[in-house]
Design a protein around this motif. Structure first.
Motif, PDB file in Angstrom:
ATOM      1  N   ASN A 101      34.192  95.929  98.324  1.00 22.44           N
ATOM      2  CA  ASN A 101      34.833  97.055  97.657  1.00 22.44           C
ATOM      3  C   ASN A 101      33.822  97.995  97.035  1.00 22.44           C
ATOM      4  N   ILE A 102      32.555  97.708  97.270  1.00 20.48           N
ATOM      5  CA  ILE A 102      31.514  98.448  96.554  1.00 20.48           C
ATOM      6  C   ILE A 102      30.265  98.534  97.433  1.00 20.48           C
ATOM      7  N   PRO A 103      29.515  99.654  97.319  1.00 20.41           N
ATOM      8  CA  PRO A 103      28.308  99.750  98.138  1.00 20.41           C
ATOM      9  C   PRO A 103      27.146  98.977  97.514  1.00 20.41           C
ATOM     10  N   THR A 117      23.534  95.369  93.881  1.00 22.35           N
ATOM     11  CA  THR A 117      24.823  95.505  93.224  1.00 22.35           C
ATOM     12  C   THR A 117      24.804  94.831  91.857  1.00 22.35           C
ATOM     13  N   SER A 118      25.936  94.860  91.189  1.00 19.99           N
ATOM     14  CA  SER A 118      26.053  94.228  89.885  1.00 19.99           C
ATOM     15  C   SER A 118      27.453  93.643  89.765  1.00 19.99           C
ATOM     16  N   PHE A 119      27.646  92.796  88.795  1.00 22.41           N
ATOM     17  CA  PHE A 119      28.997  92.302  88.514  1.00 22.41           C
ATOM     18  C   PHE A 119      29.124  92.132  87.012  1.00 22.41           C
ATOM     19  N   ILE A 120      30.358  92.105  86.538  1.00 16.91           N
ATOM     20  CA  ILE A 120      30.569  92.063  85.086  1.00 16.91           C
ATOM     21  C   ILE A 120      31.147  90.712  84.663  1.00 16.91           C
ATOM     22  N   ARG A 121      30.556  90.169  83.606  1.00 17.56           N
ATOM     23  CA  ARG A 121      31.120  88.994  82.938  1.00 17.56           C
ATOM     24  C   ARG A 121      31.075  89.290  81.445  1.00 17.56           C
ATOM     25  N   GLU A 170      26.922  93.547  82.270  1.00 16.81           N
ATOM     26  CA  GLU A 170      26.906  93.921  83.691  1.00 16.81           C
ATOM     27  C   GLU A 170      25.622  93.340  84.266  1.00 16.81           C
ATOM     28  N   GLY A 226      20.666 101.460  84.688  1.00 19.22           N
ATOM     29  CA  GLY A 226      21.979 101.103  85.225  1.00 19.22           C
ATOM     30  C   GLY A 226      21.891 100.072  86.343  1.00 19.22           C
ATOM     31  N   GLN A 249      22.839  98.862  91.177  1.00 18.43           N
ATOM     32  CA  GLN A 249      24.146  99.455  91.518  1.00 18.43           C
ATOM     33  C   GLN A 249      24.118 100.975  91.326  1.00 18.43           C
ATOM     34  N   ALA A 250      23.369 101.417  90.334  1.00 18.15           N
ATOM     35  CA  ALA A 250      23.286 102.862  90.090  1.00 18.15           C
ATOM     36  C   ALA A 250      22.637 103.564  91.285  1.00 18.15           C
ATOM     37  N   ASN A 253      25.249 103.499  94.161  1.00 19.94           N
ATOM     38  CA  ASN A 253      26.297 104.492  93.904  1.00 19.94           C
ATOM     39  C   ASN A 253      25.785 105.908  94.114  1.00 19.94           C
ATOM     40  N   PHE A 297      19.643  98.067  78.673  1.00 16.39           N
ATOM     41  CA  PHE A 297      20.186  97.436  79.882  1.00 16.39           C
ATOM     42  C   PHE A 297      21.441  96.627  79.578  1.00 16.39           C
TER      43      PHE A 297
END
Lengths: 496, 385
Positions: free
Chosen positions: A36-38, A43-47, A51, A221, A224-225, A228, A366
């Motif tokens: 769902n993401i480039p 990339t990154s993920f959130i918990r 991030e 960022g 992922q920045a 994006n 960060f």
């Protein structure tokens, strides 16, 4: 008429720069991405409040204002320089062997030599000679490989021609015998995915020289920045992207590309495809084998699937300084012999060598205020993990992680009491998200025989091009540049 | 490099020989077709085809659906994780996430326990319409609300509200079935005594397993009820849980309860690192959330243009994803709580309201991506879907 001038399979680093290169040149381009993401790895993920950066530890090839690196040229050509903010990382790395060695190498040749000489006074001369030698090798490499000197020969560039294919270990042995010094100076083997006895010296030299001269960098960022920004520019240039939509088949007729079938069952026609899915997946899973000359499978038979990683992403509710974390890049070792440590990566035994990166050291924004995040990673092959019965998977994962954390706490005792989030990724996690065999993060193993000198880049399928680690080297700079280069090759092919 | 030049590299010929040997003894790669996907599917298949093997009536308003796999295999999960169940109701394709209430050590089925939501769309369907033998599909198990042995310690307090008991049930079943070394104190808030889900089983397990301590808190008790009354508050936690210094707290319940209890833990100075909180879907009334624009009413309708073409209507008070589904536009979804980012969608024009707790990446915010499962239109919109 075809639906698209070009289709790119996979929005990883290579797929993104490839798509943008073509969209910028006015090609009607479709980018297919299963997630769902480039970004792929980038990339990154959130918990919780964090991030987490997934893959970027130190970005190479950026350089400084006075001495810009090759990746700056790539970004500038793609017109994304204004959309990315780079953060310089102060040091190359700290290397810690608890109770035995602890030193920090700055991203500066003279300072690195000085530090190593202070720690290993008996080897002072050899250290200086080694650095001279590595720099001379890279200097000759620039003339032969990068600038393609038409008169390149063993007489004109003796260091390059003698050492390019020697193993890293062979060359290190010519200079040093102290196991601790060998460990300290050779730590970047980890970025090659193979230990000194198996890594080509030429590749190692370029990594050490490259990071020292062009400095290690990070991105505001996170990676992922960057992904994006590349995707956004692609959309601005009229590109079409489909997320949650993997290519399940590349249609080929008479050894020529005719289109792609997506997971939704759509058939999209094109005469040109750049696959960022890796050569393994492309020829084995995406194309009917009858359409591929058998030579290609012989070539793939001779390669071994490369290493993956085991990563523990940790969110701390305290600033790095208060946890005793002063360097962003920390190699932690429990065995000075990297060759032996590497052997553990093919097992589920506790890892001996690992890297702990804390991004907040160089970029205090960060993570949320008063917090920081760290990624504790070791090299790990997918094979032993594939043998774990699914019902035992979580237990083995935590058991393996627990050993790594024990070593982290040994070096940074305050970390233990400030953990707010932990997420663990095994080679199987990487396999799930990347779709690569064994969760490989750098493509195939990169032995001497797998270096660029022996790689046939052109596909036997007309209209098919490759981007990413499986057709060259792994890591951010190589994959980003490989996509741009594949894009240019595709554009060139249209003119012929 | 030119090939005659390459050949001058020392060791070049040896490497060519090496390549030949590797190819000679290498594996036949064409036979590996599909292997990567098989490996992925053992843990994380993209979807699972399920069949209902049993329906268990738990309380007046709550039923458990026992789900078995049509291909005979269910991937493992960590107690506390959920699956997103897909279904088609009156021609509308939608989905809802449900925690698995069965234990992970029991690999034959997943139980999901569903409470009827008043005026709900999906829960009445699952409770009233779905019968033994019916088919459903789901994502593979996912979610971040589980026991992490790396830093949660061994002394746990579960704070459950209503149907928020379901992930805890899985954890309690696992710990008691397997005799794991962990202390659990369940503090379970229900409205009435007969609303308590798994009442008997909880009593039974806590009676034979030393690891489990059980406290009920009832907000609308019957006259004969003699236990703790009211809501789970700072005071009741303090009284029931005792010394909280080394304990890890888990919260799962409706958004109102969850917010209230989180605040109570903060007041008790429990650090964030020892508080785990499960997501629980969109709030009942979004217009009551902090920051909701006063001028926009729940029933207000906005026009949503998709990919520069098709236009649909969407109500302000409903998550965009629901409006899209009603118009036949299905966006991939897993958590439907703003967390997993599967539904990540770009807004080309217009504004949405996103409640607190929606987990958007920094750079996604910069480029106007939203999570439609927890985004509400407050203007006309253009989306790239």
């Amino acid at each position: 008429m075809t639906d698209y001038d070009a289709i790119v399979i996979g929005a990883g680093n290579g797929g993104l720069t490839a798509s943008l290169t073509m969209a910028k040149a006015g090609l009607k381009t479709l980018l297919l991405e299963r997630h769902n993401i480039p970004g792929g790895c980038a990339t990154s993920f959130i918990r919780g409040r964090f991030e987490f950066e997934v893959a970027l530890h130190q970005l190479s090839g950026i350089g400084t204002v006075d001495f810009p690196g090759p990746l700056i040229k790539t970004f500038s050509d793609l017109d994304v320089l204004d959309d990315i903010e780079f953060v310089e990382m102060k040091n190359l790395y700290r290397v810690v062997y608890p109770g035995k060695m602890d030193l920090v190498l700055k991203a500066d040749r003279a300072e690195s030599i000085k530090t190593l000489q202070e720690h290993f006074p008996n080897d002072a001369d050899q250290i200086a000679r080694f650095y001279d030698f590595v720099w001379e090798y890279c200097n000759q490499w620039i003339h032969v490989v990068l600038m393609k000197d038409a008169e390149a020969s063993a007489q004109k560039y003796p260091v390059f021609f003698k050492y390019a294919l020697k193993s890293m270990q062979e060359v290190l042995n010519e200079y040093f015998t102290d196991p601790l010094l060998l460990s300290a100076i050779g730590m970047y083997y980890a970025y090659l995915g193979l230990p000194p006895r198996l890594s080509p010296f030429g590749e190692f030299a370029l990594v050490l020289w490259g990071y020292t001269e062009f400095k290690p960098w990070h991105i505001k960022g996170g990676s992922q920045a960057l992904s994006n920004a590349l995707l956004n520019k692609f959309l601005e240039h009229g590109g079409t992207v489909r997320f949650n939509c993997s290519a399940i088949k590349i249609n080929v007729q008479d050894e020529t590309v005719t289109g792609v079938i997506t997971e939704d069952g759509d058939e999209v026609s094109t005469k040109r495809i750049i696959s960022n899915a890796g050569t393994y997946n492309t020829y084995i899973d995406l194309i009917d084998s009858e359409q591929v000359p058998s030579q290609k499978y012989k070539e793939l038979a001779g390669k071994s699937v490369g290493v993956s990683g085991f990563t523990i992403f940790i969110g701390f509710d305290e600033e790095p300084d208060k946890l005793g974390i002063r360097e962003a890049t920390n190699f932690l070792t429990m065995d000075a012999d990297a060759n032996k440590a590497y052997d553990y990566s093919k097992t589920l035994l506790p890892a001996k060598n690992m890297l702990f990166t804390c991004y907040d050291v160089d970029d205090p924004q960060f993570s949320p205020v008063g917090c920081c995040q760290g990624a504790l990673i070791c090299l790990a092959y997918g094979e032993p993990w594939l043998k774990v019965p699914p019902a035992r998977y979580f237990e083995r994962k935590y058991e393996f992680a627990r050993h790594m954390l024990t070593i982290l706490y040994k070096v940074f005792p305050k970390c233990e009491n400030h953990i707010e989030e932990i997420e663990v990724a095994t080679p199987l996690t990487h396999m799930r998200y990347l779709g690569h065999p064994g969760g490989a993060i750098y493509g195939f193993d990169h032995l001497g025989k797998d270096t660029d000198f022996f790689i046939e880049k052109a596909s036997p399928i007309k209209g098919l091009f490759h981007a990413g680690a499986w057709m060259g080297s792994g890591g951010f700079q190589p994959t980003l540049m490989s996509g741009a280069s594949a894009g240019r090759a595709l554009i060139k092919s249209l003119k012929n | 490099m030119k090939s005659n030049s390459k050949k001058q590299i020392e060791g070049y010929k040896d490497h060519i020989k090496e390549i030949e040997v590797f190819r000679k003894y290498g594996v036949e790669r064409t036979l590996e077709k599909g292997q990567v996907l098989d490996g992925i599917n053992a843990l994380h298949p993209k979807s699972i085809d399920l069949k209902v093997s049993r329906v268990i009536k738990e309380t007046l308003t709550t039923s458990t659906l026992r789900l078995v796999s049509k291909n005979g295999y269910l991937p493992p999960f960590q107690a506390g994780q959920y699956i997103n169940l897909f279904m088609e109701i009156n021609g509308i394709r939608t989905s809802r996430p449900y925690s698995i209430s069965s234990a992970p050590n029991q690999t034959g089925y997943y139980d999901v326990t569903v409470r009827r939501v008043k005026d709900g769309f999906v829960s009445p369907y699952l409770i009233d319409q779905i019968q033994v033998g019916n088919s459903l599909s789901s994502t593979s198990p996912t979610g971040n609300f589980y026991y992490n042995p790396l830093f949660h310690g061994k002394d746990l307090v579960f704070l459950a509200g209503g149907s928020g008991i379901t992930p805890f049930m899985s954890m309690i079943r696992e710990v008691t079935d397997r005799g794991l070394d962990r202390q659990i104190h369940l503090i379970y808030g229900s409205r009435k005594e007969d609303d308590i889900v798994f009442h008997e089983e909880l009593a039974d397990r806590s009676s034979y397993a030393d690891q489990i301590k059980l406290s009920h808190v009832i907000s609308e008790p019957s006259p004969e009820y003699s236990g703790a009354k009211g809501f789970i508050t700072k005071e009741s936690i303090q009284e029931l849980a005792g010394d909280i210094a080394q304990k890890t707290f888990y919260i799962c319940g409706p958004p109102e309860m969850s917010t209230f209890v989180s605040k109570a833990l903060q007041d008790l100075a429990v650090p964030g690192r020892r508080t785990r909180k499960e997501i629980f879907g969109p709030p009942v009334n979004i217009t009551q959330q902090p920051g909701w624009p006063e001028t926009v009413k729940s029933k207000d309708q906005f026009e949503i243009i998709l990919n520069g073409g098709k236009a649909i209507k969407a109500a302000a008070g409903e998550p965009l994803m629901n409006s899209l589904e009603r118009s036949g536009v299905v966006i991939p979804a897993t958590c439907r709580s703003g967390e997993c980012s599967l539904c990540r969608t770009k807004v080309l024009k217009g504004k949405v309201y996103q409640p607190q707790g929606v987990k958007l990446r920094k750079s996604d915010q910069k480029y106007n991506y939203i999570h439609p499962c927890m985004a509400y239109p407050i203007e006309d919109l253009e989306l790239l879907v």
